[in-house]
Write an enzyme that holds these catalytic residues in place. Structure first.
Site, mmCIF file in Angstrom:
data_model
loop_
_atom_site.group_PDB
_atom_site.id
_atom_site.type_symbol
_atom_site.label_atom_id
_atom_site.label_comp_id
_atom_site.label_asym_id
_atom_site.label_seq_id
_atom_site.Cartn_x
_atom_site.Cartn_y
_atom_site.Cartn_z
ATOM 1 N N GLU A 125 0.822 -1.219 0.000
ATOM 2 C CA GLU A 125 0.000 0.000 0.000
ATOM 3 C C GLU A 125 0.859 1.273 0.000
ATOM 4 O O GLU A 125 0.501 2.269 -0.626
ATOM 5 C CB GLU A 125 -0.960 -0.036 1.190
ATOM 6 C CG GLU A 125 -2.013 -1.132 1.000
ATOM 7 C CD GLU A 125 -2.894 -1.320 2.220
ATOM 8 O OE1 GLU A 125 -2.365 -1.731 3.268
ATOM 9 O OE2 GLU A 125 -4.102 -1.044 2.123
ATOM 10 N N GLU B 237 -4.014 -9.939 4.382
ATOM 11 C CA GLU B 237 -5.180 -9.481 5.144
ATOM 12 C C GLU B 237 -6.288 -10.524 5.299
ATOM 13 O O GLU B 237 -6.781 -10.732 6.417
ATOM 14 C CB GLU B 237 -5.751 -8.186 4.538
ATOM 15 C CG GLU B 237 -4.983 -6.929 4.922
ATOM 16 C CD GLU B 237 -3.784 -6.664 4.021
ATOM 17 O OE1 GLU B 237 -3.418 -7.555 3.233
ATOM 18 O OE2 GLU B 237 -3.213 -5.561 4.130
HETATM 19 N N1 COA Z 1 4.802 -7.701 12.403
HETATM 20 C C1 COA Z 1 5.671 -7.840 13.418
HETATM 21 N N2 COA Z 1 6.819 -8.556 13.351
HETATM 22 C C2 COA Z 1 7.096 -9.157 12.170
HETATM 23 C C3 COA Z 1 6.241 -9.046 11.064
HETATM 24 C C4 COA Z 1 5.052 -8.286 11.204
HETATM 25 N N3 COA Z 1 4.206 -8.122 10.188
HETATM 26 N N4 COA Z 1 6.782 -9.749 10.036
HETATM 27 C C5 COA Z 1 7.933 -10.273 10.504
HETATM 28 N N5 COA Z 1 8.126 -9.903 11.792
HETATM 29 C C6 COA Z 1 9.259 -10.269 12.664
HETATM 30 C C7 COA Z 1 9.173 -11.720 13.097
HETATM 31 O O1 COA Z 1 8.319 -11.834 14.226
HETATM 32 C C8 COA Z 1 10.613 -11.998 13.421
HETATM 33 O O2 COA Z 1 10.921 -11.462 14.691
HETATM 34 P P1 COA Z 1 11.826 -12.318 15.746
HETATM 35 O O3 COA Z 1 13.150 -12.475 15.037
HETATM 36 O O4 COA Z 1 11.863 -11.437 16.937
HETATM 37 O O5 COA Z 1 11.120 -13.611 15.940
HETATM 38 C C9 COA Z 1 11.374 -11.178 12.391
HETATM 39 O O6 COA Z 1 10.461 -10.189 11.922
HETATM 40 C C10 COA Z 1 11.839 -11.985 11.198
HETATM 41 O O7 COA Z 1 10.704 -12.662 10.665
HETATM 42 P P2 COA Z 1 10.670 -14.240 10.400
HETATM 43 O O8 COA Z 1 9.248 -14.682 10.427
HETATM 44 O O9 COA Z 1 11.635 -14.947 11.316
HETATM 45 O O10 COA Z 1 11.259 -14.284 8.920
HETATM 46 P P3 COA Z 1 10.963 -15.380 7.814
HETATM 47 O O11 COA Z 1 11.877 -15.072 6.684
HETATM 48 O O12 COA Z 1 10.993 -16.752 8.403
HETATM 49 O O13 COA Z 1 9.438 -15.108 7.360
HETATM 50 C C11 COA Z 1 7.581 -13.750 6.646
HETATM 51 C C12 COA Z 1 9.122 -13.903 6.746
HETATM 52 C C13 COA Z 1 7.321 -12.379 6.017
HETATM 53 C C14 COA Z 1 7.025 -14.857 5.753
HETATM 54 C C15 COA Z 1 6.948 -13.837 8.032
HETATM 55 O O14 COA Z 1 7.696 -13.032 8.929
HETATM 56 C C16 COA Z 1 5.515 -13.407 8.065
HETATM 57 O O15 COA Z 1 4.630 -14.125 7.627
HETATM 58 N N6 COA Z 1 5.253 -12.188 8.611
HETATM 59 C C17 COA Z 1 3.905 -11.677 8.768
HETATM 60 C C18 COA Z 1 3.384 -11.054 7.498
HETATM 61 C C19 COA Z 1 2.003 -10.477 7.733
HETATM 62 O O16 COA Z 1 1.048 -11.221 7.934
HETATM 63 N N7 COA Z 1 1.908 -9.139 7.765
HETATM 64 C C20 COA Z 1 0.671 -8.476 8.075
HETATM 65 C C21 COA Z 1 0.083 -7.912 6.828
HETATM 66 S S1 COA Z 1 -1.497 -7.172 7.128
#
Ligand code: COA
Length: 245
Positions: free
Chosen positions: A115, A135
């Site tokens: 966005e 979302e």
């Molecule tokens: N909000 C808060 N923290 C987040 C985040 C988010 N949207 N996305 C990633 N992080 C944090 C993780 O909690 C992690 O923190 P930690 O090291 O303290 O545990 C760090 O960022 C690294 O993320 P990680 O999940 O370990 O990396 P990955 O490469 O294994 O996976 C993603 C990456 C993007 C697939 C995964 O982090 C994810 O699905 N994030 C959420 C995406 C989401 O749903 N966003 C909301 C959109 S409305």
């Protein structure tokens, strides 16, 4: 401007650089980031020295992984959230900026990350970029204009598929869908954004600004009204530059 925690704002030779800077959380968009972005966007709008702006993400892994999920789980009530939105309409402010904005995206570009990019005028992606709208999986709808800006950019059917199914797409598919203008190597991402910024800066800033207004505002108008808008801006530009229309 200084004192920011989650955004870095720099200015160099007329280019503003906004870096989303929470690499340990994949630059997830939290309330602090909203407040700092609001302040930075206001400065960009009002500072005549800033001719063009590049948005990017800090760290190796992400432009922005969407809304901060830890805050999402402790979100204020809808009434407080709505009041906060009226107080700080970051997205309205973003879209009201009449200067060229460029998004340079790498790694994860999710939810509000997309966005933010959709509020920009030119979108560049590196080959490793991945785009998705998580979302629906969270039981929510986009809150930063995505339900409106995405279909205006890639069309209704493609937007609905991304928004309803949550399917992620690669940089190559984002290019085919016209979500991004071009895909470059990771090493070339910022240099390419800067090359485009330099070209834009070589032109009359008022002409560039009026072109942006004519196109972005015109997209929401019937053709006749859009043509009137173009003529009006053309006359205004001619007056400002002292030429005959
Ligand atoms: N909000 C808060 N923290 C987040 C985040 C988010 N949207 N996305 C990633 N992080 C944090 C993780 O909690 C992690 O923190 P930690 O090291 O303290 O545990 C760090 O960022 C690294 O993320 P990680 O999940 O370990 O990396 P990955 O490469 O294994 O996976 C993603 C990456 C993007 C697939 C995964 O982090 C994810 O699905 N994030 C959420 C995406 C989401 O749903 N966003 C909301 C959109 S409305």
């Amino acid at each position: 401007m200084s004192g920011f925690e989650v955004i870095i704002y720099e200015k160099q030779d007329g280019t503003g650089y906004v870096t989303l800077n929470r690499p340990q959380a994949l630059n997830a968009y939290n309330i602090r980031m909203r407040d700092e972005l609001y302040e930075v966007l206001g400065a960009i709008r009002d500072d005549p020295e800033v001719r063009v702006v590049i948005f990017k993400g800090a760290g190796e892994k992400a432009f922005c992984a969407g809304a901060d999920l830890s805050e999402f789980l402790t979100a204020p009530s809808p009434i407080i959230a709505r009041r906060a939105r009226f107080e700080r309409d970051v997205w309205g402010l973003f879209l009201s900026i009449e200067k060229p904005l460029i998004a340079a995206m790498h790694g994860y570009v999710l939810g509000s990350g997309i966005e933010i990019a959709l509020c920009c005028d030119i979108r560049l992606a590196s080959e490793d970029a991945r785009f998705g709208l998580p979302e629906p999986g969270l039981g929510i709808i986009p809150a930063a204009g995505g339900s409106q800006t995405l279909p205006r950019t890639i069309g209704g059917a493609a937007a609905l598929e991304m928004l309803m199914s949550g399917r992620w797409i690669t940089a190559g598919e984002a290019y085919r869908l016209k979500l991004v203008n071009r895909v470059v190597s990771r090493a070339d991402l910022l240099p390419e954004a800067e090359r485009i910024a330099d070209k834009i800066k070589a032109y009359n800033p008022l002409a560039v600004s009026y072109i942006k207004q004519a196109v972005t505002r015109g997209l929401d108008l019937p053709l006749e009204a859009g043509l009137e808008l173009e003529a009006k801006l053309g006359r205004r530009l001619a007056l400002a530059t002292g030429e005959r229309a």
